[in-house]
Design a protein around this motif. Sequence first.
Motif, PDB file in Angstrom:
ATOM      1  N   VAL A  51       2.491   6.769  -5.470  1.00 30.79           N
ATOM      2  CA  VAL A  51       1.449   5.778  -5.197  1.00 30.79           C
ATOM      3  C   VAL A  51       1.584   4.590  -6.145  1.00 30.79           C
ATOM      4  CG1 VAL A  51      -1.051   5.370  -5.205  1.00 30.79           C
ATOM      5  CG2 VAL A  51      -0.135   7.473  -4.210  1.00 30.79           C
ATOM      6  N   VAL A  52       1.952   4.841  -7.402  1.00 29.44           N
ATOM      7  CA  VAL A  52       2.220   3.738  -8.336  1.00 29.44           C
ATOM      8  C   VAL A  52       3.345   2.865  -7.793  1.00 29.44           C
ATOM      9  CG1 VAL A  52       3.110   3.151 -10.641  1.00 29.44           C
ATOM     10  CG2 VAL A  52       1.372   4.928 -10.397  1.00 29.44           C
ATOM     11  N   GLY A  53       4.399   3.505  -7.260  1.00 27.98           N
ATOM     12  CA  GLY A  53       5.490   2.753  -6.651  1.00 27.98           C
ATOM     13  C   GLY A  53       5.025   1.915  -5.475  1.00 27.98           C
ATOM     14  N   LEU A  54       4.124   2.488  -4.655  1.00 28.28           N
ATOM     15  CA  LEU A  54       3.557   1.737  -3.533  1.00 28.28           C
ATOM     16  C   LEU A  54       2.785   0.521  -4.029  1.00 28.28           C
ATOM     17  CD1 LEU A  54       2.156   4.629  -1.273  1.00 28.28           C
ATOM     18  CD2 LEU A  54       4.253   3.317  -0.912  1.00 28.28           C
ATOM     19  N   GLU A  55       1.986   0.700  -5.095  1.00 27.69           N
ATOM     20  CA  GLU A  55       1.195  -0.404  -5.632  1.00 27.69           C
ATOM     21  C   GLU A  55       2.092  -1.502  -6.193  1.00 27.69           C
ATOM     22  OE1 GLU A  55      -1.200   1.666  -8.447  1.00 27.69           O
ATOM     23  OE2 GLU A  55      -2.789   2.156  -6.986  1.00 27.69           O
ATOM     24  N   ILE A  56       3.150  -1.097  -6.887  1.00 23.30           N
ATOM     25  CA  ILE A  56       4.093  -2.089  -7.426  1.00 23.30           C
ATOM     26  C   ILE A  56       4.766  -2.835  -6.281  1.00 23.30           C
ATOM     27  CG2 ILE A  56       6.247  -2.366  -8.711  1.00 23.30           C
ATOM     28  CD1 ILE A  56       5.390   0.053 -10.410  1.00 23.30           C
ATOM     29  N   LYS A  57       5.189  -2.109  -5.242  1.00 26.37           N
ATOM     30  CA  LYS A  57       5.841  -2.752  -4.088  1.00 26.37           C
ATOM     31  C   LYS A  57       4.891  -3.744  -3.420  1.00 26.37           C
ATOM     32  CE  LYS A  57       8.912  -3.259  -0.744  1.00 26.37           C
ATOM     33  NZ  LYS A  57       9.487  -2.105  -0.028  1.00 26.37           N
ATOM     34  N   LEU A 269       0.207   4.744   3.909  1.00 23.35           N
ATOM     35  CA  LEU A 269       0.356   5.803   2.908  1.00 23.35           C
ATOM     36  C   LEU A 269      -0.587   5.603   1.728  1.00 23.35           C
ATOM     37  CD1 LEU A 269       4.233   6.221   2.975  1.00 23.35           C
ATOM     38  CD2 LEU A 269       2.532   7.890   3.723  1.00 23.35           C
ATOM     39  N   GLU A 270      -0.805   4.354   1.337  1.00 21.34           N
ATOM     40  CA  GLU A 270      -1.769   4.098   0.261  1.00 21.34           C
ATOM     41  C   GLU A 270      -3.152   4.599   0.650  1.00 21.34           C
ATOM     42  OE1 GLU A 270      -1.622   0.755  -2.965  1.00 21.34           O
ATOM     43  OE2 GLU A 270      -1.355  -0.154  -0.991  1.00 21.34           O
ATOM     44  N   GLY A 271      -3.587   4.252   1.859  1.00 15.97           N
ATOM     45  CA  GLY A 271      -4.897   4.688   2.325  1.00 15.97           C
ATOM     46  C   GLY A 271      -4.996   6.199   2.469  1.00 15.97           C
TER      47      GLY A 271
END
Length: 365
Positions: A51-57, A269-271
């Motif tokens: 999820v951290v990777g998703l936020e950075i992306k 995926l974040e949601g």
Amino acid sequence: VAAVVWANAPFGESYASFWNTHINFEIGSFHLEETLGLMVNDGLMTIFFFVVGLEIKRELAVGELSDAKTAALPAIAALGGMVVPALIYVGFVAGTGGEATQGWGIPMATDIAFSVGVISLLGKRVPVGAKLFLLTLAIADDIGAIAVIAVFYTEDLSLGWLLLAIGGLAVVAVSNRVGIRAMPFYAAVGAAVWFFTFESGVHATIAGVILGLQTPARSYAGKGLIGAALARAHQVFHGDGWESKSDRAARIRKFQFVMRESISPLEYLEGLLHPWVGFVIMPVFALANAGVPLSASGFGDPVALAVAAGLVVGKPLGIVGFSWVAVRTGLARLPDGVGWGALLGGGCLAGIGFTMALFISGLAL
């Protein structure tokens, strides 16, 4: 709080023994043995890092990090907020010897949830620019902490397993490129990449970050396709003879598919994962790692003092100092409506180290 109470209760020895419980997975010749605590840190936390990777992306694609000029100040500030605390830590533990010196990475990372949560409590008294600055700084800070974990807190490498992990990541990249959309496929490949990374000696959570960064930030379905699908759905739902149409189930399935593809995999995926990370994984991680036995002598320990000084003094000092140099040299500018006082306040909040600090302390010490 529960972890600290448990670790300091008369039955506190049960805290360590519980999390040291061994778990075995065995299927045929495949065998994996880990303690319960390490399964949390190496397994569950991979989802957190994903999820951290998703936020950075997201930030790199459409957020504050997508514009170089906007990202310059928080990125430089984050660098100062990592370097200065690490140097202060080393200064405190210099001469103590042993593994204490390995903990220099502990005070480097900002806890996004706590720091942004505290600044949100202040409401409109804090300029919007200051909130965005702190959020962007924390994201950049996480990137730095992840790099530190990958480079400095990795065990001896096994090249064969590492090549398999890289091959799995290549499969994900090619699959994204050719338009494969099936989530179960990516879940299976992602699990394989996690295992290969785990066996390679690189910390397995790094696989979660890289997989998050590979997740597409744009939807597969374009606006024209969505509009056409909505128009056809209107005709189907409101047209004559809807009940008797033989292909209505197929039309509805196609409509569902287009609607599902109208948001990007990253947003989906974040949601989907945020509630699980926030309400399950993080509390379990905290329970497994925050159980520190407290004693009067412990507060005077060089490592405790070094971590406290790094977070409380080093963070604001490094963030404000590096920001001042960046602004004075013209490399960056202060956000609109943000003065040095607000920047100092943000630097102090960046000194809240929880998740990453606990995580790195477990690797380092």
